[in-house]
Design a protein around this motif. Structure first.
Motif, short mmCIF file in Angstrom:
data_model
loop_
_atom_site.label_atom_id
_atom_site.label_comp_id
_atom_site.label_asym_id
_atom_site.label_seq_id
_atom_site.Cartn_x
_atom_site.Cartn_y
_atom_site.Cartn_z
N THR A 137 0.81 -1.21 0.00
CA THR A 137 0.00 0.00 0.00
C THR A 137 0.85 1.26 0.00
N SER A 138 2.04 1.19 0.53
CA SER A 138 2.91 2.37 0.56
C SER A 138 3.26 2.86 -0.84
N SER A 139 3.03 2.04 -1.84
CA SER A 139 3.32 2.47 -3.22
C SER A 139 2.31 3.49 -3.73
N ILE A 140 1.19 3.63 -3.04
CA ILE A 140 0.17 4.61 -3.46
C ILE A 140 -0.22 5.57 -2.34
N ARG A 141 0.41 5.44 -1.15
CA ARG A 141 0.01 6.26 -0.01
C ARG A 141 1.20 6.50 0.90
N GLY A 142 1.48 7.77 1.17
CA GLY A 142 2.62 8.09 2.03
C GLY A 142 2.18 8.50 3.42
N LYS A 143 2.07 7.55 4.33
CA LYS A 143 1.72 7.86 5.71
C LYS A 143 2.91 8.55 6.40
N ALA A 144 2.59 9.29 7.46
CA ALA A 144 3.62 10.11 8.12
C ALA A 144 4.79 9.28 8.61
N PHE A 146 6.05 6.60 7.42
CA PHE A 146 6.66 5.77 6.38
C PHE A 146 7.52 6.59 5.42
N ALA A 147 8.07 7.70 5.92
CA ALA A 147 8.81 8.61 5.05
C ALA A 147 10.08 7.98 4.46
N GLY A 148 10.63 6.99 5.16
CA GLY A 148 11.84 6.34 4.65
C GLY A 148 11.57 5.14 3.78
N PHE A 149 10.28 4.83 3.57
CA PHE A 149 9.90 3.61 2.87
C PHE A 149 8.95 3.87 1.70
N ALA A 150 7.85 4.58 1.99
CA ALA A 150 6.82 4.79 0.97
C ALA A 150 7.34 5.42 -0.31
N PRO A 151 8.22 6.43 -0.24
CA PRO A 151 8.72 7.01 -1.50
C PRO A 151 9.41 5.98 -2.39
N THR A 152 10.07 5.00 -1.77
CA THR A 152 10.80 4.00 -2.57
C THR A 152 9.83 3.00 -3.20
N LYS A 153 8.73 2.67 -2.50
CA LYS A 153 7.76 1.74 -3.07
C LYS A 153 6.94 2.43 -4.17
N ALA A 154 6.68 3.72 -4.01
CA ALA A 154 5.99 4.45 -5.07
C ALA A 154 6.86 4.50 -6.32
N ALA A 155 8.14 4.76 -6.13
CA ALA A 155 9.06 4.77 -7.27
C ALA A 155 9.17 3.39 -7.90
N ASP A 180 -2.06 -5.21 0.36
CA ASP A 180 -2.63 -4.30 1.35
C ASP A 180 -3.00 -5.11 2.59
N ALA A 181 -2.00 -5.56 3.31
CA ALA A 181 -2.24 -6.46 4.43
C ALA A 181 -0.95 -6.67 5.21
N VAL A 182 -1.10 -7.24 6.39
CA VAL A 182 0.05 -7.73 7.16
C VAL A 182 0.25 -9.20 6.81
N ILE A 183 1.45 -9.54 6.38
CA ILE A 183 1.73 -10.90 5.94
C ILE A 183 1.90 -11.81 7.15
N GLU A 226 -4.31 -5.81 -6.71
CA GLU A 226 -4.37 -5.52 -5.28
C GLU A 226 -4.87 -6.75 -4.53
N LEU A 227 -4.19 -7.09 -3.45
CA LEU A 227 -4.57 -8.22 -2.61
C LEU A 227 -4.78 -7.75 -1.19
N ARG A 228 -5.90 -8.16 -0.58
CA ARG A 228 -6.17 -7.83 0.82
C ARG A 228 -7.13 -8.85 1.41
#
Length: 234
Positions: A137-144, A146-155, A180-183, A226-228
């Motif tokens: 989910t971080s690939s489409i949403r940047g939560k506060a 997740f600043a060190g992670f979400a930008p890389t998954k979006a890219a 979109d889940a906890v594995i 998308e999987l959830r």
């Protein structure tokens, strides 16, 4: 050259990675299982037929090139690449060490570039193949936090889309699987011991969907899947 199709799987850990190896092995593939740690992949190589363990840091371009070249020399060109390796971490933009963001970018984005560039020529020559990427989910949403992670998954997602638009017309299927889940892994079960079974997504279910994407008819290819879990609030 081998009669079996070859799948290269990165980030083979005890959750999704191991499940992917098991599913594609059951489907008749010869698996090249990549990880930075040898313990699990060596065990999988002993337990499953035609699974070959290779230690590799996929953020290192020279290591990637060496591994893919050796796989081709020993077994033939890869039919499938599954980029499951992930660099992660938590923290707001004010808290994180910038090195974490850079390191995650190397694993999540640059490694995909290195791997895809190595396997693409043979896939293009054959007019078939698949490059599958596990995202979240971080690939489409940047939560506060997740600043060190979400930008890389979006890219990573955007790079995968760019590769898909390039390779699709050449007969190579590229797909991004947004989880979109906890594995369901022992580590996450321990951290979230109060959560019911239906809260988690099963690694085997993720692996089954990746195998389905590999087998999709080329008249109906998916890019973003998308999987959830059915209980997930989205």
């Amino acid at each position: 050259m081998t009669e079996k199709p070859i799948a290269i799987v990165t980030g083979v850990g005890p959750g999704t990675g191991a499940a992917i190896v098991k599913r594609f092995s059951a489907g008749g593939f010869r698996i090249i299982a990549l990880a930075r740690s040898a313990e699990l992949i060596n065990r999988l190589a002993q337990e499953l037929p035609d699974v070959h363990a290779v230690t590799c840091d996929v953020s290192d371009e020279s290591q990637v090139r060496t591994v893919v070249t050796d796989v081709k020399r020993r077994f033939g060109a890869a039919e499938v690449l599954i980029h499951n390796a992930v660099g992660g971490g938590w923290g707001s933009f004010r808290e994180i060490d910038p090195k974490m963001l850079k390191g995650n970018f190397e694993v999540n984005v640059m490694a995909l570039l290195y791997l895809a560039r190595e396997v693409a020529p043979d896939m293009i020559d054959r007019g078939k193949g698949a490059i599958l990427v596990t995202g979240n989910t971080s690939s489409i949403r940047g939560k506060a936090n997740f600043a060190g992670f979400a930008p890389t998954k979006a890219a990573q997602r955007i790079l995968a889309e760019s590769i898909a638009r390039d390779m699709g017309p050449l007969g190579v299927h590229v797909s991004y699987v947004l989880i979109d889940a906890v594995i369901d892994t022992p580590r996450m079960r321990a951290r979230m011991s109060d959560k019911p079974d239906e809260f988690f997504i099963k690694p085997a279910a993720i692996a089954a969907e990746l195998y389905h994407l590999y087998g999709q008819d080329r008249s109906a290819w998916s890019f973003l899947t998308e999987l959830r879990p059915f209980h997930e609030n989205w």
